[in-house]
Motif scaffolding. Structure first.
Motif, PDB file in Angstrom:
ATOM      1  N   ALA A 215       0.961  -1.468   0.181  1.00 22.24           N
ATOM      2  CA  ALA A 215      -0.211   0.007  -0.287  1.00 22.24           C
ATOM      3  C   ALA A 215       0.935   1.230  -0.026  1.00 22.24           C
ATOM      4  N   ILE A 216       1.714   1.287   0.390  1.00 21.09           N
ATOM      5  CA  ILE A 216       2.453   2.279   1.017  1.00 21.09           C
ATOM      6  C   ILE A 216       3.648   2.547  -0.170  1.00 21.09           C
ATOM      7  N   THR A 217       3.527   1.589  -0.863  1.00 16.24           N
ATOM      8  CA  THR A 217       4.922   1.939  -2.629  1.00 16.24           C
ATOM      9  C   THR A 217       4.020   2.615  -3.348  1.00 16.24           C
ATOM     10  N   GLN A 218       2.766   1.974  -3.291  1.00 15.84           N
ATOM     11  CA  GLN A 218       1.126   2.657  -4.324  1.00 15.84           C
ATOM     12  C   GLN A 218       1.103   4.344  -3.712  1.00 15.84           C
ATOM     13  N   ILE A 219       1.168   4.391  -2.683  1.00 17.86           N
ATOM     14  CA  ILE A 219       1.160   5.759  -2.615  1.00 17.86           C
ATOM     15  C   ILE A 219       1.829   6.431  -2.584  1.00 17.86           C
ATOM     16  N   GLU A 220       3.588   6.148  -2.367  1.00 20.78           N
ATOM     17  CA  GLU A 220       4.748   6.803  -3.077  1.00 20.78           C
ATOM     18  C   GLU A 220       4.641   7.444  -4.098  1.00 20.78           C
ATOM     19  N   LYS A 221       3.962   6.410  -5.354  1.00 17.22           N
ATOM     20  CA  LYS A 221       4.923   6.103  -6.265  1.00 17.22           C
ATOM     21  C   LYS A 221       3.391   6.755  -7.615  1.00 17.22           C
ATOM     22  N   GLN A 222       2.685   6.669  -6.701  1.00 22.19           N
ATOM     23  CA  GLN A 222       1.207   7.381  -7.470  1.00 22.19           C
ATOM     24  C   GLN A 222       0.970   8.904  -7.409  1.00 22.19           C
ATOM     25  N   VAL A 223       1.092   8.864  -5.419  1.00 18.54           N
ATOM     26  CA  VAL A 223      -0.005   9.867  -4.847  1.00 18.54           C
ATOM     27  C   VAL A 223       1.188  11.163  -4.629  1.00 18.54           C
ATOM     28  N   GLY A 224       2.497  10.678  -3.974  1.00 20.09           N
ATOM     29  CA  GLY A 224       3.528  11.491  -3.052  1.00 20.09           C
ATOM     30  C   GLY A 224       2.659  12.269  -1.482  1.00 20.09           C
ATOM     31  N   ALA A 225       3.469  11.109  -1.100  1.00 19.69           N
ATOM     32  CA  ALA A 225       3.569  11.814   0.016  1.00 19.69           C
ATOM     33  C   ALA A 225       3.286  13.752   0.371  1.00 19.69           C
ATOM     34  N   GLU A 226       4.014  14.191  -0.197  1.00 18.94           N
ATOM     35  CA  GLU A 226       4.167  15.399   0.042  1.00 18.94           C
ATOM     36  C   GLU A 226       3.069  16.056  -1.064  1.00 18.94           C
ATOM     37  N   ASN A 227       1.846  15.569  -1.251  1.00 16.82           N
ATOM     38  CA  ASN A 227       0.549  16.236  -1.888  1.00 16.82           C
ATOM     39  C   ASN A 227      -1.144  15.069  -0.350  1.00 16.82           C
ATOM     40  N   THR A 228      -0.619  14.431   0.171  1.00 16.66           N
ATOM     41  CA  THR A 228      -0.863  13.526   0.333  1.00 16.66           C
ATOM     42  C   THR A 228      -1.714  14.172   1.772  1.00 16.66           C
ATOM     43  N   ALA A 229      -2.691  14.694   2.296  1.00 15.85           N
ATOM     44  CA  ALA A 229      -3.060  15.091   3.374  1.00 15.85           C
ATOM     45  C   ALA A 229      -3.658  14.010   4.601  1.00 15.85           C
TER      46      ALA A 229
END
Ligand code: PLZ
Length: 451
Positions: A215-229
Motif C-alpha cells: 500500500a505504501i509503495t503505491q501511495i509513494e509512487k502514484q500520489v506522493g506523500a507531499e500531496n497527501t493530506a
C-alpha cells in the motif's frame, strides 16, 4: 423457541419478552401492508432488507406489527449496541426534550455538546490534547475529518483502501469502493481520492508488513506523500466484509503517515464504542490515530457523529469553518451521554468479548464440517463468515442470500456484507442474552446447512 415470558408490554426496551416468536409467516399481513404503502410513497432506491413493520425493539429482539418477535443480529447496522430503547437513553432524551430541543450549537451553546466532546476526548485512543466536533451522520463526520486534514496540511489528496465504505454523500461516495448499489449512476465524484490495496488476509495471504509495504509503495509512487493530506481507513472494514487486516498492517500505515506528516484518520463509525471488544478497534493494536470518526453506537439510536482529533490538527479550520444546523443536537447529545455511561459502567466491552467467544466457537465448529465457510473472522460483537465455492474459492453471494432469507423466515435478522456480497455478518446488540444469541446463530447455521 425460547419460552421465556417477561411482562407483556407495548413499549420496547429490555422489558420486551426475550424470545423468538413467529405468529404469522413473515412478512405478516400488517408488515406487508406497510411495505405496500412504502412502495407507493418512498422511492425504490431506498431499499428495505428486512420487510417488517417494526413496532418495538429491545434487549435482543425486534417486534413487528403482526406480533412476531425476531432475534436481532444486526442492531440496525451496529447502532443499538447498548440495546434498543435503552432505559437510560429513553430517560435522558425524554428529559432533554422537555427542557429544550434545539438551539443550533453554533448559535447558542449548551452543556450536552461539550460533555460529549469531553467524553470522546477522554475515551478515544491516546492521551494527547484533543478536540471534538459533533455532526449528524457518519458520512458527515468523515467529510469533516477530510476538511480538517486538508486545512491542517494544506494538501489535497486523500488515500483510501479497497473495499472501504465511508458513506453516501458525494465526497464519501468517492471514498467508498463499491459500485453497486452505492455509486452507480451518481457521479461525477469528488477528485483527489486515491485507492490502494487493503490487507485482506483470507484473499491476499500477505502478512501485515507485506500488505503495508504494498500500500505504501503505491501511495509513494502514484500520489506522493507531499500531496497527501490524509490516509483514511476503517480499522476493521464494515460494509466491505468485516475484513480484519493482518496484524501489523494498521501500525505500519499509521507510522508511515506520522513520518510523512500525513493525517491518519481511523473511521470507527462502525467499530467504535465497545463493538469490537475494545472501546475502539484501533486499541487492539495500540494504534493512536490523529483523527477518529465515530457515529452509529455513540447515541443508542439517535443521529449523532463526531470527529475527535489532536488539538493542533482540529484547530486548523477558521472560526465558523465547522458546523451545521443540527450538528450535536441536544437530544442526540443527551442520548450519547446515557449510552457512553452504559459503555463505561455496564461492562459492555467485556460483553462484546463474551459474544465473540460464543459466536466464533459456533462458526468455527460449523466451518470444520462445511467447506463453504471459507473464512470466519471479526472481533467482539462484529463477526462474520465468508461463504465461497469450496472448489474454486469464488465468492458465493447467492448462497449468502439464501442463508439470510432462511434466517428471516425463521425469525432471525441477519445481515450480509462484502464487496462480493458473500459475507454473513453478526452485529448483535450487546444487550442480547446468551440463549437468544445462540438460538439466532443456530437458525443461521441451520439455514446454511439446508441451503
Ligand atoms: N463509515 C465505517 O460503516 C455506515 C451504511 C448503511 P452514515 N455504514 C452503514 C447504508 O447502507 O447506508 C458507515 C460506516 C463507516 C461511515 C459510514 C457512514 O455512516 O451514518 O450512514 O452516514
Amino acid at each position: 423457541m425460547s419460552s421465556t415470558v417477561v411482562h407483556p408490554t407495548t413499549t420496547g426496551g429490555p422489558g420486551l419478552p426475550q424470545e423468538r416468536r413467529l405468529v404469522t409467516p413473515v412478512p405478516g399481513p400488517r408488515s406487508t401492508e406497510l411495505l405496500a404503502r412504502k412502495a407507493a410513497a418512498v422511492p425504490s432506491g431506498v431499499g428495505v432488507a428486512v420487510p417488517i413493520a417494526v413496532v418495538a425493539a429491545g434487549g435482543g429482539v425486534v417486534v413487528d406489527a403482526d406480533g412476531n418477535s425476531l432475534i436481532d443480529l444486526g442492531s440496525g447496522i451496529a447502532v443499538t449496541s447498548v440495546g434498543n430503547a435503552h432505559p437510560g437513553v429513553v430517560a435522558a432524551v425524554t428529559a432533554q426534550a422537555a427542557a429544550f430541543t434545539h438551539t443550533c450549537f453554533t448559535i447558542a451553546a449548551y452543556d450536552g455538546y461539550v460533555a460529549v466532546a469531553e467524553a470522546l476526548n477522554r475515551l478515544t485512543p491516546g492521551d494527547h490534547d484533543k478536540r471534538t466536533a459533533l455532526f449528524n451522520s457518519g458520512a458527515e463526520a468523515v467529510e469533516n475529518a477530510v476538511k480538517v486534514a486538508r486545512s491542517h496540511t494544506g494538501r489535497q489528496a486523500v488515500v483510501v483502501f479497497d473495499h472501504a465504505y465511508h458513506g453516501r454523500t458525494n465526497l464519501t461516495l468517492a471514498l467508498t469502493a463499491k459500485n453497486q448499489p452505492y455509486k452507480s449512476g451518481f457521479g461525477p465524484f469528488a477528485p483527489e481520492v486515491y485507492r490502494v490495496p487493503m490487507s485482506y488476509p483470507f484473499r491476499d495471504g500477505l502478512s501485515g508488513a507485506e500488505a503495508a509495504k504494498r500500500a505504501i509503495t503505491q501511495i509513494e509512487k502514484q500520489v506522493g506523500a507531499e500531496n497527501t493530506a490524509a490516509v483514511l481507513i476503517e480499522p476493521i472494514q464494515g460494509e466491505g466484509g468485516f475484513v480484519v487486516p493482518a496484524p501489523g498492517f494498521l501500525p505500519a500505515i499509521a507510522a508511515w503517515a506520522r513520518a510523512n506528516d500525513v493525517v491518519f484518520i481511523a473511521d470507527e463509525v462502525q467499530t467504535g464504542f465497545a463493538r469490537t471488544g475494545a472501546m475502539f478497534a484501533s486499541d487492539h493494536e495500540g494504534v493512536v490515530p490523529d483523527i477518529v470518526t465515530t457515529a452509529k453506537g455513540i447515541a443508542g439510536g439517535l443521529p449523532l457523529s463526531a470527529v475527535t482529533g489532536r488539538a493542533e490538527i482540529m484547530d486548523a479550520p477558521q472560526v465558523g469553518g465547522l458546523g451545521g444546523t443540527y450538528a450535536g443536537n441536544p437530544l442526540a447529545c443527551a442520548a450519547a451521554l446515557a449510552a457512553i455511561d452504559a459503555f463505561e459502567h455496564d461492562g459492555l466491552v467485556e460483553r462484546a468479548r463474551a459474544i465473540e467467544t460464543i459466536v466464533l466457537d459456533a462458526l468455527r465448529l460449523a466451518q470444520q464440517e462445511d467447506p463453504r465457510i471459507g473464512d470466519v473472522r471479526g472481533r467482539g460483537a462484529m463477526l462474520a463468515m465468508e461463504l465461497v465455492d469450496p472448489v474454486t474459492g469464488d465468492p458465493d453471494p447467492a448462497l449468502t442470500g439464501r442463508v439470510v432469507r432462511y434466517a428471516f423466515e425463521h425469525g432471525v435478522i441477519a445481515l450480509t456484507a462484502g464487496t462480493y456480497g458473500n459475507v454473513v455478518r453478526f452485529l448483535p446488540p450487546l444487550s442480547i442474552d446468551d440463549a437468544l444469541l445462540s438460538e439466532g446463530l443456530g437458525v443461521v447455521l441451520e439455514g446454511l446447512a439446508l441451503a
